[in-house]
Design a protein around this motif. Structure first.
Motif, short mmCIF file in Angstrom:
data_model
loop_
_atom_site.label_atom_id
_atom_site.label_comp_id
_atom_site.label_asym_id
_atom_site.label_seq_id
_atom_site.Cartn_x
_atom_site.Cartn_y
_atom_site.Cartn_z
N ARG A 157 20.21 -35.90 -56.52
CA ARG A 157 21.64 -35.97 -56.21
C ARG A 157 22.18 -37.39 -56.07
N PHE A 158 21.34 -38.32 -55.59
CA PHE A 158 21.90 -39.61 -55.19
C PHE A 158 21.31 -40.83 -55.88
N MET A 159 20.10 -40.75 -56.41
CA MET A 159 19.48 -41.96 -56.96
C MET A 159 20.10 -42.42 -58.28
N GLY A 160 21.06 -41.65 -58.80
CA GLY A 160 21.77 -42.08 -60.00
C GLY A 160 22.94 -42.99 -59.74
N TYR A 161 23.24 -43.24 -58.45
CA TYR A 161 24.35 -44.12 -58.10
C TYR A 161 23.94 -45.59 -58.20
N ASP A 162 24.93 -46.47 -58.14
CA ASP A 162 24.69 -47.91 -58.25
C ASP A 162 23.75 -48.37 -57.13
N PRO A 163 22.63 -49.03 -57.48
CA PRO A 163 21.67 -49.45 -56.45
C PRO A 163 22.09 -50.68 -55.67
N ASP A 164 23.15 -51.36 -56.09
CA ASP A 164 23.57 -52.59 -55.41
C ASP A 164 24.89 -52.45 -54.66
N LYS A 165 25.73 -51.53 -55.10
CA LYS A 165 27.04 -51.36 -54.48
C LYS A 165 27.12 -50.01 -53.79
N GLY A 166 27.97 -49.93 -52.79
CA GLY A 166 28.14 -48.66 -52.10
C GLY A 166 27.08 -48.40 -51.05
N GLY A 196 14.83 -55.90 -57.16
CA GLY A 196 15.87 -56.92 -57.30
C GLY A 196 17.25 -56.41 -56.95
N THR A 197 17.33 -55.18 -56.40
CA THR A 197 18.59 -54.63 -55.93
C THR A 197 18.49 -54.40 -54.42
N SER A 198 19.63 -54.15 -53.78
CA SER A 198 19.60 -53.88 -52.34
C SER A 198 18.87 -52.56 -52.05
N THR A 199 19.02 -51.58 -52.94
CA THR A 199 18.27 -50.33 -52.76
C THR A 199 16.77 -50.58 -52.91
N GLY A 200 16.39 -51.43 -53.86
CA GLY A 200 14.99 -51.79 -54.01
C GLY A 200 14.45 -52.46 -52.76
N THR A 201 15.26 -53.29 -52.11
CA THR A 201 14.85 -53.95 -50.87
C THR A 201 14.59 -52.92 -49.78
N GLU A 202 15.48 -51.93 -49.64
CA GLU A 202 15.29 -50.90 -48.62
C GLU A 202 14.03 -50.09 -48.92
N ILE A 203 13.77 -49.83 -50.18
CA ILE A 203 12.54 -49.11 -50.54
C ILE A 203 11.32 -49.92 -50.13
N LEU A 204 11.35 -51.23 -50.33
CA LEU A 204 10.22 -52.08 -49.95
C LEU A 204 9.96 -52.03 -48.45
N PHE A 205 11.03 -52.00 -47.64
CA PHE A 205 10.84 -51.88 -46.20
C PHE A 205 10.15 -50.56 -45.86
N LYS A 216 26.91 -47.15 -63.63
CA LYS A 216 26.72 -46.32 -62.44
C LYS A 216 27.83 -46.59 -61.43
N SER A 217 28.31 -45.52 -60.82
CA SER A 217 29.36 -45.67 -59.82
C SER A 217 28.74 -45.86 -58.44
N PRO A 218 29.42 -46.58 -57.54
CA PRO A 218 28.90 -46.76 -56.18
C PRO A 218 29.00 -45.47 -55.38
N LEU A 219 27.99 -45.21 -54.54
CA LEU A 219 28.02 -44.05 -53.66
C LEU A 219 28.90 -44.35 -52.46
N SER A 220 29.83 -43.46 -52.17
CA SER A 220 30.66 -43.58 -50.98
C SER A 220 30.31 -42.46 -50.02
N MET A 221 29.53 -42.79 -49.00
CA MET A 221 29.09 -41.79 -48.03
C MET A 221 28.92 -42.48 -46.67
N PRO A 222 29.95 -42.46 -45.84
CA PRO A 222 29.89 -43.14 -44.53
C PRO A 222 28.77 -42.61 -43.65
N LYS A 223 28.43 -43.35 -42.62
CA LYS A 223 27.32 -43.01 -41.73
C LYS A 223 27.46 -41.61 -41.15
N GLU A 224 28.67 -41.24 -40.76
CA GLU A 224 28.89 -39.91 -40.17
C GLU A 224 28.52 -38.81 -41.17
#
Length: 514
Positions: free
Chosen positions: A243-252, A307-316, A211-219
């Motif tokens: 559209r987006f959940m196929g990207y790397d859950p730990d990077k980007g 166990g990924t950073s995306t998983g952590t955000e989902i838990l919040f 999976k490739s990292p998503l590059s999408m700045p805040k703006e």
């Protein structure tokens, strides 16, 4: 010469037989291959219609049910649905008989019972507070009364007594049932059964590309969220996942985007604007209506991304849903009182009839879960939320946002301790906060200002760790810090929603005469 040819054929008969046999078998194999999907076609358990033959390179287990019935149109500005009669025989005929005796029998009854709801009950507006500051576009907005009754505004109740690990283990099954229910609702409201059947795509393991990292700045994320804010929440979530959940859950930037999607677009504010509290109860249920869709879809995503950073955000976000759901149950218990005191005229309104049906729908389930009072709700939901935070703390990768995890665990313990007047819980909260300085600084610490204010107060009191040593005034100060920690964020959220969702129209001047 003829005798010589016959003699040659006889002597080499075995070679000719082998040749013709080989040619025949090869021809048969080629013919069979060209008339089947694969020479290695598998027969799997279950009827053949559930297996799709396309996209064999996919690794994940997928279920597609067609478009959700509530995805069409703008949920904030569209006309009220349900103006026409719907039911068996409309548009080709919905076969309700096939659901008799199944788990969907009650759903079909609810659908039938709400098909002419708006014709039977008044949808009026009274006791409106003209000085409430709430825009008329919010007051007169479309409210999904039918879905509040038919769908699940309290989706967390059923599993509230289960450990959170059970919720994760059953997430895929729960999503399957959730989408099947939505398919039936869509079929009923369309009046036919043309929705695509459930399909399961089974594919080989180990063929997925990295999976490739998503590059999408805040703006760019803000522009996307502003553009989609007015869409139905289910539509926003479906589009985001596809559209987006196929990207790397730990990077980007995927983990940040999950956070922004929920807190910026899917978590909404409800506003009181009338002396009749039933309006606010309806609006609170309205805002909880789509919590179910997020809960089901993101729990399934969590089971694959724990166990990924995306998983952590989902838990919040899941923890926040449980917090809001506990407040929705407060509205449920308040609504029971409104219904007891309702006048005959109020009972003829759409909102009171909706509250009545919601109260009846959850009555037995709440009894089964031993949720008889607000005290029971607070205890059950606090326990579940702490379980979620413990899962986050133990699973977050390399300490990603672990400081926020410990802070929120302490906040839940403190609020629960204050509610129950339990010093032990208050002391556990302080211990959770005191552990934060030793934790790794990885990722955002969104509660840093509130944490520093609490620590400064505790240091001034002599580094207190036992809540029994705190005065009631000091406890109230900590309570105030926790209660107001999101004030700035909520003000910005209100300004954005007022601008994009609920613009205030210029009111015409009123002539005052005799």
């Amino acid at each position: 010469m003829r005798k010589g040819i016959l003699s040659f054929l006889f002597e080499n008969r075995f070679y000719f037989a082998f040749y013709f046999s080989a040619v025949s078998h090869i021809t048969l194999i080629i013919y069979s291959f060209n008339h089947s999907d694969s020479p290695y076609q598998k027969t799997l358990c279950g009827p053949p219609w559930i297996y799709a033959s396309e996209e064999e390179g996919e690794v994940s287990f997928q279920m597609s049910f067609g478009k959700s019935g509530s995805e069409t149109g703008n949920g904030e500005t569209s006309e009220d649905p349900g103006d026409g009669e719907e039911g068996e025989g409309d548009g080709g005929g919905f076969s309700k008989g096939k659901y008799k005796g199944s788990q969907w029998e009650e759903l079909v009854k609810d659908l039938e019972g709400t098909s002419s709801l708006r014709k039977q009950f008044k949808n009026d507006y009274d006791q409106i507070n003209e000085n409430s500051g709430v825009a008329d576009s919010y007051i007169k907005r479309n409210r999904d009364y039918e879905d509040i009754i038919v769908k699940d505004v309290l989706p967390t109740v059923k599993g509230i007594r289960d450990p959170f690990r059970v919720d994760i283990e059953t997430a895929d099954d729960n999503l399957f049932v959730h989408k099947e229910r939505n398919r039936i609702i869509e079929e009923f409201r369309k009046g036919d059964e043309s929705s695509p059947p459930i399909t399961m795509r089974v594919s080989k393991e180990g063929e997925a590309e990295p999976k490739s990292p998503l590059s999408m700045p805040k703006e760019d994320r803000n522009k996307y969220l502003d553009r989609t804010l007015k869409q139905k929440k289910e539509k926003q979530l479906d589009e985001f996942i596809s559209r987006f959940m196929g990207y790397d859950p730990d990077k980007g930037d995927l983990s940040f985007f999950v956070r922004d999607l929920y807190y910026e677009n899917l978590q909404r504010l409800a506003y009181p604007f009338s002396g009749d509290p039933s309006y606010f109860a309806i609006d609170y249920f309205q805002e909880n209506l789509n919590k179910e869709d997020f809960l089901r879809q993101m729990m399934a995503a969590l089971s694959a991304n724990l166990g990924t950073s995306t998983g952590t955000e989902i838990l919040f976000t899941i923890e926040n849903i449980y917090e809001i759901q506990s407040r929705a149950l407060e509205q449920y218990f308040h609504a029971k009182e409104y219904l007891k005191q309702a006048t005959p005229e109020q009972k003829e309104t759409l909102r009171y009839e909706t509250l009545r049906r919601v109260e009846q729908k959850y009555k037995k389930l709440l009894q089964d879960k031993k949720l008889f009072s607000l005290k029971d709700v607070e205890e059950a939901y606090s326990k579940k939320r702490i379980d979620i935070m413990d899962t986050l703390i133990s699973k977050t990768p390399k300490g990603y946002r672990i400081k926020d995890g410990y802070f929120d665990k302490g906040r839940i313990l403190w609020e629960s301790g204050m509610n129950r007047k339990d010093s032990k819980l208050l002391s556990e909260a302080i211990h959770s906060w005191n552990a934060i300085p030793r934790l790794p600084a990885n990722g955002d610490f969104l509660n840093e200002k509130a944490y520093e204010a609490i620590q400064l107060l505790l240091r001034d009191l002599g580094n207190v760790s036992d809540a029994n040593q705190l005065s009631s005034g000091s406890k109230d100060q900590i309570e105030f810090i926790l209660r107001t920690r999101l004030s700035e964020t909520m003000n910005k959220k209100k300004e954005r929603e007022d601008k994009l969702l609920w613009p205030k129209t210029k009111q015409p001047q009123r002539n005052i005469g005799n």
